[in-house]
Motif scaffolding. Structure first.
Motif, PDB file in Angstrom:
ATOM      1  N   SER A  25      26.824  -8.597  43.125  1.00 45.06           N
ATOM      2  CA  SER A  25      25.472  -8.090  42.843  1.00 45.06           C
ATOM      3  C   SER A  25      24.745  -7.755  44.144  1.00 45.06           C
ATOM      4  N   VAL A  84      22.321 -11.602  38.816  1.00 43.07           N
ATOM      5  CA  VAL A  84      21.250 -10.644  39.067  1.00 43.07           C
ATOM      6  C   VAL A  84      20.736 -10.816  40.498  1.00 43.07           C
ATOM      7  N   SER A 102      21.931  -5.875  38.114  1.00 44.09           N
ATOM      8  CA  SER A 102      22.365  -6.811  37.080  1.00 44.09           C
ATOM      9  C   SER A 102      23.840  -6.580  36.795  1.00 44.09           C
ATOM     10  N   TRP A 115      19.641  -7.044  32.702  1.00 47.87           N
ATOM     11  CA  TRP A 115      18.394  -7.777  32.914  1.00 47.87           C
ATOM     12  C   TRP A 115      17.314  -6.945  33.574  1.00 47.87           C
ATOM     13  N   SER A 116      17.645  -5.803  34.123  1.00 43.03           N
ATOM     14  CA  SER A 116      16.620  -4.982  34.767  1.00 43.03           C
ATOM     15  C   SER A 116      15.555  -4.560  33.755  1.00 43.03           C
TER      16      SER A 116
END
Length: 128
Positions: A25, A84, A102, A115-116
């Motif tokens: 990530s 993330v 993410s 998750w963004s």
């Protein structure tokens, strides 16, 4: 028996080769979606640290001097977890740029959320 062994080896290879880590990530910085907020970095930073547990992630680390927040979610009924990385930087004077990367812990897991979307929705409601 030989066919069963072959299937087991094939399954193990498929599982191992599709895994990502927090380092993956971080390495993807510059490729995630981003938004510019008309707020100073300190205000955006505080809102983002607050956002992480609010959307259901576990805060791993928040290091303002490196402009990076790391978060994770573990295994659930529908996902093997997610990693993330959030990057927050000063942008154009009194603005802040937030980028969110993410990654699914297992790339083949199509049910893992990005998750963004949740994090940006939270930040939008707090900062706009």
């Amino acid at each position: 028996m030989k066919a069963i062994r072959s299937l087991i080896v094939l399954a193990a290879v498929a599982i191992v080769t599709g895994c990502t880590t927090m380092a993956d990530s971080i390495a993807e910085k510059g490729t995630g979606p981003y938004r510019i907020y008309e707020k100073p970095k300190s205000e955006v930073w505080a809102a983002t640290v607050e956002a992480v547990p609010s959307v259901g992630l576990k805060l791993v680390t928040a290091n303002e001097s490196s402009n990076m927040i790391l978060a994770q979610r573990g295994v659930t009924a529908f996902s093997y977890g997610e990693n993330v990385a959030i990057f927050i930087e000063n942008y154009n004077g009194n603005q802040s740029r937030v980028e969110i990367v993410s990654k699914r812990a297992m790339e083949t897991n199509v049910f893992a959320p990005d998750w963004s979307r949740s994090l940006f929705a939270y930040l939008d409601s707090k900062l706009k």
